[in-house]
Design an enzyme around this catalytic site. Structure first.
Site, PDB file in Angstrom:
ATOM      1  N   ASP A  24      -0.921   3.180 -10.506  1.00  0.00           N
ATOM      2  CA  ASP A  24       0.153   2.179 -10.524  1.00  0.00           C
ATOM      3  C   ASP A  24      -0.113   1.061  -9.513  1.00  0.00           C
ATOM      4  OD1 ASP A  24       0.451   4.146  -8.495  1.00  0.00           O
ATOM      5  OD2 ASP A  24       2.583   3.726  -8.272  1.00  0.00           O
ATOM      6  N   LYS A  69      -9.760   0.060  -7.786  1.00  0.00           N
ATOM      7  CA  LYS A  69      -9.465   0.876  -8.972  1.00  0.00           C
ATOM      8  C   LYS A  69      -9.444  -0.007 -10.226  1.00  0.00           C
ATOM      9  CE  LYS A  69      -8.438   4.677  -9.230  1.00  0.00           C
ATOM     10  NZ  LYS A  69      -9.259   5.889  -9.503  1.00  0.00           N
ATOM     11  N   TRP A 105       1.910   8.438  -7.797  1.00  0.00           N
ATOM     12  CA  TRP A 105       2.544   9.311  -6.814  1.00  0.00           C
ATOM     13  C   TRP A 105       2.248  10.791  -7.114  1.00  0.00           C
ATOM     14  CZ3 TRP A 105       8.103   7.380  -5.165  1.00  0.00           C
ATOM     15  CH2 TRP A 105       8.068   6.006  -4.937  1.00  0.00           C
ATOM     16  N   TYR A 139      -7.582  -0.686  -2.239  1.00  0.00           N
ATOM     17  CA  TYR A 139      -7.577   0.478  -3.134  1.00  0.00           C
ATOM     18  C   TYR A 139      -7.230   0.039  -4.567  1.00  0.00           C
ATOM     19  CZ  TYR A 139      -5.761   4.632  -5.529  1.00  0.00           C
ATOM     20  OH  TYR A 139      -5.506   5.612  -6.458  1.00  0.00           O
ATOM     21  N   ASP A 182     -22.668  13.014  -7.196  1.00  0.00           N
ATOM     22  CA  ASP A 182     -22.157  11.779  -6.579  1.00  0.00           C
ATOM     23  C   ASP A 182     -22.061  10.731  -7.685  1.00  0.00           C
ATOM     24  OD1 ASP A 182     -21.790   9.375  -5.326  1.00  0.00           O
ATOM     25  OD2 ASP A 182     -23.352   9.669  -3.815  1.00  0.00           O
TER      26      ASP A 182
HETATM   27  N1  LIG Z   1      -3.161  10.841  -5.228  1.00  0.00           N
HETATM   28  C1  LIG Z   1      -2.346  10.021  -5.895  1.00  0.00           C
HETATM   29  O1  LIG Z   1      -1.152   9.867  -5.573  1.00  0.00           O
HETATM   30  C2  LIG Z   1      -2.864   9.271  -7.071  1.00  0.00           C
HETATM   31  C3  LIG Z   1      -4.183   9.330  -7.447  1.00  0.00           C
HETATM   32  N2  LIG Z   1      -4.643   8.591  -8.522  1.00  0.00           N
HETATM   33  C4  LIG Z   1      -6.028   8.723  -8.941  1.00  0.00           C
HETATM   34  O2  LIG Z   1      -6.196  10.059  -9.381  1.00  0.00           O
HETATM   35  C5  LIG Z   1      -7.534  10.481  -9.126  1.00  0.00           C
HETATM   36  C6  LIG Z   1      -7.520  11.792  -8.365  1.00  0.00           C
HETATM   37  O3  LIG Z   1      -6.870  11.570  -7.123  1.00  0.00           O
HETATM   38  P1  LIG Z   1      -6.704  12.734  -6.054  1.00  0.00           P
HETATM   39  O4  LIG Z   1      -6.909  14.044  -6.708  1.00  0.00           O
HETATM   40  O5  LIG Z   1      -5.460  12.456  -5.308  1.00  0.00           O
HETATM   41  O6  LIG Z   1      -7.930  12.415  -5.083  1.00  0.00           O
HETATM   42  P2  LIG Z   1      -8.535  13.314  -3.904  1.00  0.00           P
HETATM   43  O7  LIG Z   1      -8.800  12.369  -2.767  1.00  0.00           O
HETATM   44  O8  LIG Z   1      -7.707  14.517  -3.664  1.00  0.00           O
HETATM   45  O9  LIG Z   1      -9.904  13.777  -4.526  1.00  0.00           O
HETATM   46  C7  LIG Z   1     -10.925  12.879  -4.777  1.00  0.00           C
HETATM   47  C8  LIG Z   1     -12.219  13.653  -4.815  1.00  0.00           C
HETATM   48  O10 LIG Z   1     -13.265  12.727  -5.096  1.00  0.00           O
HETATM   49  C9  LIG Z   1     -14.374  13.123  -4.307  1.00  0.00           C
HETATM   50  N3  LIG Z   1     -15.302  12.013  -4.163  1.00  0.00           N
HETATM   51  C10 LIG Z   1     -15.215  10.940  -3.351  1.00  0.00           C
HETATM   52  N4  LIG Z   1     -16.293  10.147  -3.518  1.00  0.00           N
HETATM   53  C11 LIG Z   1     -17.063  10.733  -4.470  1.00  0.00           C
HETATM   54  C12 LIG Z   1     -18.301  10.393  -5.084  1.00  0.00           C
HETATM   55  N5  LIG Z   1     -18.970   9.290  -4.743  1.00  0.00           N
HETATM   56  N6  LIG Z   1     -18.799  11.215  -6.028  1.00  0.00           N
HETATM   57  C13 LIG Z   1     -18.147  12.346  -6.348  1.00  0.00           C
HETATM   58  N7  LIG Z   1     -16.980  12.727  -5.803  1.00  0.00           N
HETATM   59  C14 LIG Z   1     -16.445  11.913  -4.886  1.00  0.00           C
HETATM   60  C15 LIG Z   1     -13.775  13.573  -3.012  1.00  0.00           C
HETATM   61  O11 LIG Z   1     -14.695  14.379  -2.313  1.00  0.00           O
HETATM   62  P3  LIG Z   1     -14.833  14.214  -0.707  1.00  0.00           P
HETATM   63  O12 LIG Z   1     -13.493  14.586  -0.181  1.00  0.00           O
HETATM   64  O13 LIG Z   1     -15.940  15.153  -0.403  1.00  0.00           O
HETATM   65  O14 LIG Z   1     -15.164  12.786  -0.469  1.00  0.00           O
HETATM   66  C16 LIG Z   1     -12.574  14.366  -3.504  1.00  0.00           C
HETATM   67  O15 LIG Z   1     -12.947  15.679  -3.802  1.00  0.00           O
HETATM   68  C17 LIG Z   1      -8.199   9.325  -8.405  1.00  0.00           C
HETATM   69  O16 LIG Z   1      -8.870   8.529  -9.368  1.00  0.00           O
HETATM   70  C18 LIG Z   1      -7.041   8.527  -7.837  1.00  0.00           C
HETATM   71  O17 LIG Z   1      -7.368   7.170  -7.665  1.00  0.00           O
HETATM   72  C19 LIG Z   1      -3.814   7.796  -9.249  1.00  0.00           C
HETATM   73  C20 LIG Z   1      -2.490   7.686  -8.912  1.00  0.00           C
HETATM   74  C21 LIG Z   1      -1.899   8.445  -7.840  1.00  0.00           C
HETATM   75  C1  LIG Z   2       4.759   9.904   5.819  1.00  0.00           C
HETATM   76  C2  LIG Z   2       5.688   8.749   5.638  1.00  0.00           C
HETATM   77  C3  LIG Z   2       5.433   7.794   4.645  1.00  0.00           C
HETATM   78  N1  LIG Z   2       6.274   6.746   4.491  1.00  0.00           N
HETATM   79  C4  LIG Z   2       5.997   5.759   3.423  1.00  0.00           C
HETATM   80  C5  LIG Z   2       4.665   5.040   3.545  1.00  0.00           C
HETATM   81  C6  LIG Z   2       4.419   4.593   2.132  1.00  0.00           C
HETATM   82  O1  LIG Z   2       5.070   3.363   1.905  1.00  0.00           O
HETATM   83  C7  LIG Z   2       5.076   5.669   1.297  1.00  0.00           C
HETATM   84  C8  LIG Z   2       4.093   6.617   0.642  1.00  0.00           C
HETATM   85  O2  LIG Z   2       3.295   7.196   1.605  1.00  0.00           O
HETATM   86  P1  LIG Z   2       1.810   7.679   1.417  1.00  0.00           P
HETATM   87  O3  LIG Z   2       0.955   6.848   2.279  1.00  0.00           O
HETATM   88  O4  LIG Z   2       1.822   9.153   1.567  1.00  0.00           O
HETATM   89  O5  LIG Z   2       1.488   7.404  -0.101  1.00  0.00           O
HETATM   90  P2  LIG Z   2       0.355   6.503  -0.738  1.00  0.00           P
HETATM   91  O6  LIG Z   2      -0.954   6.872  -0.173  1.00  0.00           O
HETATM   92  O7  LIG Z   2       0.724   5.077  -0.722  1.00  0.00           O
HETATM   93  O8  LIG Z   2       0.434   7.054  -2.240  1.00  0.00           O
HETATM   94  C9  LIG Z   2      -0.329   6.434  -3.226  1.00  0.00           C
HETATM   95  O9  LIG Z   2      -1.593   7.070  -3.279  1.00  0.00           O
HETATM   96  C10 LIG Z   2      -2.482   6.446  -4.185  1.00  0.00           C
HETATM   97  C11 LIG Z   2      -3.765   7.266  -4.188  1.00  0.00           C
HETATM   98  C12 LIG Z   2      -1.926   6.124  -5.496  1.00  0.00           C
HETATM   99  O10 LIG Z   2      -2.661   5.899  -6.457  1.00  0.00           O
HETATM  100  C13 LIG Z   2      -0.450   5.854  -5.600  1.00  0.00           C
HETATM  101  O11 LIG Z   2       0.068   6.153  -6.890  1.00  0.00           O
HETATM  102  C14 LIG Z   2       0.371   6.546  -4.550  1.00  0.00           C
HETATM  103  O12 LIG Z   2       0.559   7.908  -4.829  1.00  0.00           O
HETATM  104  O13 LIG Z   2       5.959   6.392   2.172  1.00  0.00           O
HETATM  105  C15 LIG Z   2       7.420   6.604   5.285  1.00  0.00           C
HETATM  106  O14 LIG Z   2       8.199   5.645   5.119  1.00  0.00           O
HETATM  107  N2  LIG Z   2       7.676   7.526   6.259  1.00  0.00           N
HETATM  108  C16 LIG Z   2       6.846   8.596   6.473  1.00  0.00           C
HETATM  109  O15 LIG Z   2       7.107   9.414   7.394  1.00  0.00           O
END
Ligand SMILES: NC(=O)C1=CN([C@@H]2O[C@H](COP(=O)(O)OP(=O)(O)OC[C@H]3O[C@@H](n4cnc5c(N)ncnc54)[C@H](OP(=O)(O)O)[C@@H]3O)[C@@H](O)[C@H]2O)C=CC1
Ligand SMILES: Cc1cn([C@H]2C[C@H](O)[C@@H](COP(=O)(O)OP(=O)(O)O[C@H]3O[C@@H](C)C(=O)[C@@H](O)[C@H]3O)O2)c(=O)[nH]c1=O
Length: 287
Positions: A91, A118, A140, A114, A25
């Site tokens: 982003d 971050k 994304w 969020y 954690d």
């Molecule tokens: N997804 C996106 O579009 C984007 C993501 N990012 C960043 O990239 C990184 C990876 O994202 P992504 O792979 O999508 O995230 P996920 O939500 O898929 O994975 C995050 C992981 O972190 C774990 N976690 C949460 N809290 C803790 C904790 N306290 N200690 C240890 N583990 C923990 C979660 O476990 P559990 O599910 O058990 O809580 C999960 O396995 C993040 O830093 C995110 O902010 C940046 C830009 C875009």
């Molecule tokens: C599913 C859906 C989403 N949307 C819109 C909502 C939102 O504005 C956009 C993106 O949707 P999501 O909520 O899936 O994406 P979102 O969770 O905002 O994605 C973000 O996640 C975090 C972790 C990041 O760090 C970012 O870079 C980015 O990837 O699309 C629609 O317009 N219609 C739909 O049916």
């Protein structure tokens, strides 16, 4: 999601130990200290986060704990262990007003809990006294092993005749495969650049796939690829809508394309266009 790709793709020159949430954690300083002491890593990659953007609005304290404080705990442990820390940011630290690719030094102004949490995580690393860190802002993300927009659209296209997708938020999709490779290249950079005085490769970087699109265009390409891969989805129409027609708890930036100039300069690497990478993802997913 990103952690899954690290397990699959990190080159075998690294002897990797993956820790899931149960094993580590990141908000528990004592546990982080114990694990770092036991494993003695040269590099710590933090893929952990509270990344559900809308849920962060209602679970504010948890967002600031995991995304804001956790990275600082890891940075202090890395400093004590002499390890490099790689941390992933987003982003969503930007407000989207620039309408030009964001560079690393641009002013941040998150619109959501969020994004703000971050940003706090980035600041905690910079203030930790750790010198050897990479903060990599990306956008994304999609890939295997977790919820993401590509998988949501694949599911919705099979369930619904009509999709309504926002067309006034512009950014760039990133395949987790490409981000893992980019991080590997950044980790390799110090070997080449360290001896050059005043040219430390550590610090903050932007990395996404190349090009840009709206969520609407992204969805159109996802559905087209779904058809090319032999699926006959239920969806008949994809409609472009405005952000205000799809209300969500968290505000998103209307423009968040990241400049890869610094990454390209330091690594000399090519960046794949998002359309190419999305095709690769579909190949991998459907074959
Ligand atoms: N997804 C996106 O579009 C984007 C993501 N990012 C960043 O990239 C990184 C990876 O994202 P992504 O792979 O999508 O995230 P996920 O939500 O898929 O994975 C995050 C992981 O972190 C774990 N976690 C949460 N809290 C803790 C904790 N306290 N200690 C240890 N583990 C923990 C979660 O476990 P559990 O599910 O058990 O809580 C999960 O396995 C993040 O830093 C995110 O902010 C940046 C830009 C875009
Ligand atoms: C599913 C859906 C989403 N949307 C819109 C909502 C939102 O504005 C956009 C993106 O949707 P999501 O909520 O899936 O994406 P979102 O969770 O905002 O994605 C973000 O996640 C975090 C972790 C990041 O760090 C970012 O870079 C980015 O990837 O699309 C629609 O317009 N219609 C739909 O049916």
């Amino acid at each position: 999601m990103l952690g899954t790709m690290f397990r699959q793709r990190m080159p075998s020159i690294y002897d990797m130990h993956a820790c899931d949430h149960d094993a580590l954690d990141i908000t528990n300083a004592e546990q982080v200290g114990e694990v770092v002491l036991r494993l003695r890593p040269q590099v710590i990659v933090n893929c952990a986060a509270f990344a559900r953007v809308d849920a962060c609005e209602t679970s504010r304290d948890l967002a600031f704990l995991v995304n804001g404080e956790g990275p600082g705990i890891l940075a202090r442990a890395a400093r004590e262990a002499g390890a490099v820390l790689v941390h992933i940011s987003t982003d969503y630290v930007f407000d989207g007003c620039k309408k030009q690719p964001y560079v690393e030094d641009d002013d941040t102004a998150p619109l959501s809990v969020y994004g703000l949490s971050k940003l706090r995580g980035e600041q905690a690393i910079r203030e930790s006294g750790l010198e050897r860190y990479f903060i990599v802002r990306t956008s994304w993300l999609y890939g295997p092993g977790g919820g993401n927009f590509v998988e949501t659209i694949i599911r919705l296209a099979q369930e619904r005749e009509e999709l309504r997708i926002v067309a006034d938020q512009i950014g760039c999709p990133t395949y987790t495969r490409d981000l893992v490779l980019a991080i590997y290249r950044l980790l390799d950079a110090p070997r080449r650049l360290d001896p050059v005085p005043g040219k430390s490769p550590y610090g903050t970087y932007h990395f996404s796939d190349d090009g840009q699109c709206s969520w609407f265009e992204f969805a159109e390409v996802i559905v087209a690829l779904l058809r090319q891969h032999g699926s006959e989805p239920a969806v008949k129409r994809i409609l472009p809508i405005r952000t205000e027609d799809y209300p969500l708890p968290a505000a998103r930036p209307s423009w968040s394309v990241l400049s890869k100039a610094k990454y390209r300069q330091v690594t000399g690497a090519r960046v794949s266009h998002w359309r190419e990478s999305l095709k690769d993802y579909f190949e991998a997913r459907f074959t």
